[in-house]
Design a protein around this motif. Structure first.
Motif, PDB file in Angstrom:
ATOM      1  N   ASN A   1      13.737  -2.793  -7.496  1.00 58.29           N
ATOM      2  CA  ASN A   1      13.116  -3.961  -8.104  1.00 58.29           C
ATOM      3  C   ASN A   1      13.514  -5.245  -7.366  1.00 58.29           C
ATOM      4  N   LYS A   2      14.776  -5.305  -6.982  1.00 58.81           N
ATOM      5  CA  LYS A   2      15.270  -6.462  -6.223  1.00 58.81           C
ATOM      6  C   LYS A   2      14.557  -6.557  -4.881  1.00 58.81           C
ATOM      7  N   TRP A   3      14.456  -5.431  -4.169  1.00 56.89           N
ATOM      8  CA  TRP A   3      13.782  -5.405  -2.855  1.00 56.89           C
ATOM      9  C   TRP A   3      12.318  -5.800  -3.009  1.00 56.89           C
ATOM     10  N   TYR A   4      11.654  -5.280  -4.023  1.00 54.26           N
ATOM     11  CA  TYR A   4      10.236  -5.529  -4.253  1.00 54.26           C
ATOM     12  C   TYR A   4       9.976  -7.023  -4.462  1.00 54.26           C
ATOM     13  N   HIS A   5      10.793  -7.655  -5.280  1.00 55.63           N
ATOM     14  CA  HIS A   5      10.574  -9.073  -5.573  1.00 55.63           C
ATOM     15  C   HIS A   5      11.051  -9.979  -4.442  1.00 55.63           C
ATOM     16  N   GLU A   6      12.065  -9.541  -3.703  1.00 53.50           N
ATOM     17  CA  GLU A   6      12.484 -10.309  -2.527  1.00 53.50           C
ATOM     18  C   GLU A   6      11.365 -10.373  -1.492  1.00 53.50           C
ATOM     19  N   ASN A   7      10.569  -9.299  -1.415  1.00 54.97           N
ATOM     20  CA  ASN A   7       9.437  -9.266  -0.488  1.00 54.97           C
ATOM     21  C   ASN A   7       8.185  -9.922  -1.065  1.00 54.97           C
ATOM     22  N   GLN A   8       8.287 -10.371  -2.316  1.00 56.30           N
ATOM     23  CA  GLN A   8       7.229 -11.136  -2.984  1.00 56.30           C
ATOM     24  C   GLN A   8       5.897 -10.382  -3.059  1.00 56.30           C
ATOM     25  N   PHE A   9       5.982  -9.073  -3.307  1.00 60.40           N
ATOM     26  CA  PHE A   9       4.754  -8.302  -3.509  1.00 60.40           C
ATOM     27  C   PHE A   9       4.141  -8.646  -4.862  1.00 60.40           C
ATOM     28  N   ASP A  10       2.814  -8.641  -4.924  1.00 61.86           N
ATOM     29  CA  ASP A  10       2.120  -8.913  -6.181  1.00 61.86           C
ATOM     30  C   ASP A  10       1.860  -7.635  -6.977  1.00 61.86           C
ATOM     31  N   PHE A  11       1.581  -6.544  -6.284  1.00 58.76           N
ATOM     32  CA  PHE A  11       1.345  -5.267  -6.941  1.00 58.76           C
ATOM     33  C   PHE A  11       1.307  -4.167  -5.880  1.00 58.76           C
ATOM     34  N   ILE A  12       1.295  -2.932  -6.347  1.00 53.59           N
ATOM     35  CA  ILE A  12       1.176  -1.770  -5.459  1.00 53.59           C
ATOM     36  C   ILE A  12      -0.235  -1.225  -5.566  1.00 53.59           C
ATOM     37  N   HIS A  13      -0.832  -0.924  -4.427  1.00 50.73           N
ATOM     38  CA  HIS A  13      -2.136  -0.259  -4.395  1.00 50.73           C
ATOM     39  C   HIS A  13      -1.940   1.086  -3.700  1.00 50.73           C
ATOM     40  N   ALA A  14      -2.070   2.181  -4.468  1.00 54.17           N
ATOM     41  CA  ALA A  14      -1.858   3.520  -3.934  1.00 54.17           C
ATOM     42  C   ALA A  14      -3.197   4.200  -3.656  1.00 54.17           C
TER      43      ALA A  14
ATOM     44  N   PHE B   1       0.833  -1.195   0.000  1.00 54.11           N
ATOM     45  CA  PHE B   1       0.000   0.000   0.000  1.00 54.11           C
ATOM     46  C   PHE B   1       0.872   1.251   0.000  1.00 54.11           C
ATOM     47  N   PHE B   2       0.632   2.188  -0.898  1.00 52.32           N
ATOM     48  CA  PHE B   2       1.130   3.552  -0.782  1.00 52.32           C
ATOM     49  C   PHE B   2      -0.038   4.354  -0.214  1.00 52.32           C
ATOM     50  N   ALA B   3       0.021   4.709   1.059  1.00 52.76           N
ATOM     51  CA  ALA B   3      -1.158   5.298   1.694  1.00 52.76           C
ATOM     52  C   ALA B   3      -0.792   6.022   2.979  1.00 52.76           C
ATOM     53  N   THR B   4      -1.672   6.876   3.415  1.00 53.65           N
ATOM     54  CA  THR B   4      -1.579   7.449   4.748  1.00 53.65           C
ATOM     55  C   THR B   4      -2.409   6.570   5.661  1.00 53.65           C
TER      56      THR B   4
ATOM     57  N   VAL C   1      -0.776  -7.156   3.741  1.00 53.84           N
ATOM     58  CA  VAL C   1      -0.623  -5.747   3.377  1.00 53.84           C
ATOM     59  C   VAL C   1       0.562  -5.154   4.120  1.00 53.84           C
ATOM     60  N   THR C   2       1.443  -4.493   3.390  1.00 53.75           N
ATOM     61  CA  THR C   2       2.531  -3.696   3.957  1.00 53.75           C
ATOM     62  C   THR C   2       2.328  -2.264   3.483  1.00 53.75           C
ATOM     63  N   VAL C   3       2.532  -1.301   4.370  1.00 51.28           N
ATOM     64  CA  VAL C   3       2.229   0.096   4.058  1.00 51.28           C
ATOM     65  C   VAL C   3       3.499   0.924   3.918  1.00 51.28           C
ATOM     66  N   LEU C   4       3.550   1.722   2.859  1.00 50.87           N
ATOM     67  CA  LEU C   4       4.540   2.784   2.752  1.00 50.87           C
ATOM     68  C   LEU C   4       3.795   4.093   2.958  1.00 50.87           C
ATOM     69  N   GLN C   5       4.113   4.791   4.044  1.00 53.27           N
ATOM     70  CA  GLN C   5       3.376   5.998   4.382  1.00 53.27           C
ATOM     71  C   GLN C   5       3.481   7.056   3.284  1.00 53.27           C
ATOM     72  N   ARG C   6       2.306   7.517   2.818  1.00 52.02           N
ATOM     73  CA  ARG C   6       2.171   8.601   1.847  1.00 52.02           C
ATOM     74  C   ARG C   6       2.927   8.344   0.542  1.00 52.02           C
ATOM     75  N   GLY C   7       3.297   7.094   0.282  1.00 52.64           N
ATOM     76  CA  GLY C   7       4.057   6.808  -0.928  1.00 52.64           C
ATOM     77  C   GLY C   7       5.409   7.476  -0.935  1.00 52.64           C
ATOM     78  N   ASN C   8       5.985   7.623   0.258  1.00 54.31           N
ATOM     79  CA  ASN C   8       7.238   8.370   0.439  1.00 54.31           C
ATOM     80  C   ASN C   8       8.436   7.528  -0.017  1.00 54.31           C
ATOM     81  N   ILE C   9       8.739   7.604  -1.315  1.00 52.29           N
ATOM     82  CA  ILE C   9       9.818   6.792  -1.870  1.00 52.29           C
ATOM     83  C   ILE C   9      10.728   7.662  -2.738  1.00 52.29           C
ATOM     84  N   SER C  10      12.008   7.372  -2.674  1.00 47.38           N
ATOM     85  CA  SER C  10      13.004   8.065  -3.500  1.00 47.38           C
ATOM     86  C   SER C  10      13.884   7.007  -4.149  1.00 47.38           C
TER      87      SER C  10
END
Length: 395
Positions: free
Chosen positions: A101-114, A5-8, A35-44
């Motif tokens: 991309n490596k981190w994303y697939h290592e965590n076995q996420f299926d997709f991002i829901h923002a 999740f990219f979400a608040t 579900v794993t959350v990234l607060q506010r989609g705060n990614i760089s």
């Protein structure tokens, strides 16, 4: 499914926010999903694309190396409340798309829901560089207000929607606003919002007593909610029903808090003693206050949906509201919405007066909420996930 999740969302730092995100996480977990959350989609990701010799560019470059060396990035934390437990990140920082991309697939996420377009800034580029699917939920001001601030903002919003593998709109009103911006794809679903039927339900609800009416307001005391008209509405109602009182629940820490202005107006109208103010209360206690109210007032200038209306009706409390945004969809077919006009305050007060004179049956009010629980909403969104993923594979 394993969803990022990219979400608040509620966190250890901010617990009383975005209950509609918490609700979705809870029901997804109840259905067996992660579900794993990234607060506010705060990614760089990656080195900033900027002019090294400009002051602004130099600041970005310095900030990049500062985050790389000193900041506690990619630290996984755990939030737990009301039998719901999920992992979240306050921020994510990667030196390259390859590493992300490596981190994303290592965590076995299926997709991002923002959730909300403003949490989607990085997603079109992430999809392009990493071939990662993303779905976006549009909730309100991110589509009915922000994109209209400039042509650049409109194109930004449209690009996010066009690049998404799927789009959820919480109301038909918001879907129409997206079409106004130029979004024309058919990969969308109107899902609505819901309520927890183990919290909001009919219990010990007394019929309306014309000689002792309690009006209610639940929400932030801000201009967009039209909180400042409540004194004049109450004044008009009290002309015919003198013992009417008003209970206002909600607060805000920002400088747009209108409570002082409202209290001043109540004093001018000599009805200050007819109003009680209560700060925010825990989510699970809101229903008890709703059951006490004879009518909930929702005069907002704009709402993407208006969960509070649905929750109140589930408790047997009618909602008199503006006919703006997605509010009519939230209230259903009860028909207590007031259209905008030059005499909105008077029209709104008249609607309250008319209702007091001829109230609806409580069972009719509750019936408007049937089948609209969070469980039902999330089941619909899960069907949407599966549909959007199938569509993506066929392209």
């Amino acid at each position: 499914m394993n969803i990022l999740f990219f979400a608040t969302a509620p966190s250890n730092e901010y617990q009383k926010i975005a209950s509609f995100i918490f609700a979705r996480i809870k029901e997804l977990q109840n259905a067996g999903h992660r579900v794993t959350v990234l607060q506010r989609g705060n990614i760089s990701i990656g080195f900033p694309n900027t002019n090294f010799f400009s002051l602004g560019g130099l600041k970005k470059i310095i900030g990049y190396f500062y985050k790389l060396v000193f900041c506690r990035n990619n630290i996984l934390e755990v939030y737990e409340k009301d039998n719901v437990k999920y992992n979240y990140y306050n921020r994510l920082f990667f030196s390259s798309y390859k590493n992300f991309n490596k981190w994303y697939h290592e965590n076995q996420f299926d997709f991002i829901h923002a959730h909300f377009l403003w949490s989607c800034n990085a997603l079109p580029e992430i999809k392009k560089m990493c071939k990662i699917r993303y779905i976006v939920s549009v909730h309100g001001s991110d589509i009915h207000t922000d994109p209209y601030e400039s042509e650049k903002a409109r194109l930004f919003a449209k690009n996010i929607l066009d690049c998404a593998d799927g789009v959820f709109f919480v109301s038909l009103f918001l879907q129409k606003k997206a079409f106004e911006l130029g979004y024309r794809k058919d990969n969308y679903l109107v899902t609505g919002n819901g309520y927890f039927n183990d919290i909001f339900f009919l219990k010990d609800k007394k019929p309306l007593d014309k000689n002792k009416v309690l009006l209610g307001y639940i929400g932030n005391p801000v201009e967009i909610k039209r909180f400042d008209i409540l004194p004049d509405v109450l004044y008009e109602v009290k002309k015919q029903f003198p013992n009417t009182k008003l209970l206002c629940i909600g607060s805000t820490t920002t400088d747009v808090d209108l409570r002082d202005k409202v209290k001043k107006r109540l004093t001018e109208l000599n009805i200050y003693d007819s109003v009680e103010f209560i700060d925010k209360v825990p989510y699970y206690e809101v229903a008890d206050y709703m059951r006490r109210m004879d009518i909930l007032l929702l005069p907002s200038k704009m709402e993407g949906f208006g969960c509070v209306a649905l929750e109140a009706q589930a408790c047997g409390t009618p909602v008199i509201a503006s006919a703006n945004g997605g509010i009519p969809e939230a209230t259903g077919n009860i028909g207590l919405c007031v259209k905008e006009s030059d005499n909105f305050i008077y029209d709104f007060a008249c609607k309250v007066i008319d209702y007091i004179k001829k109230p609806l049956d409580i069972k009719t009010i509750v019936a408007a909420s049937y089948g609209r629980t969070w469980k039902a909403v999330v089941e619909k969104e899960i069907e949407g996930y599966e549909k959007f993923i199938r569509m993506g594979k066929q392209q």
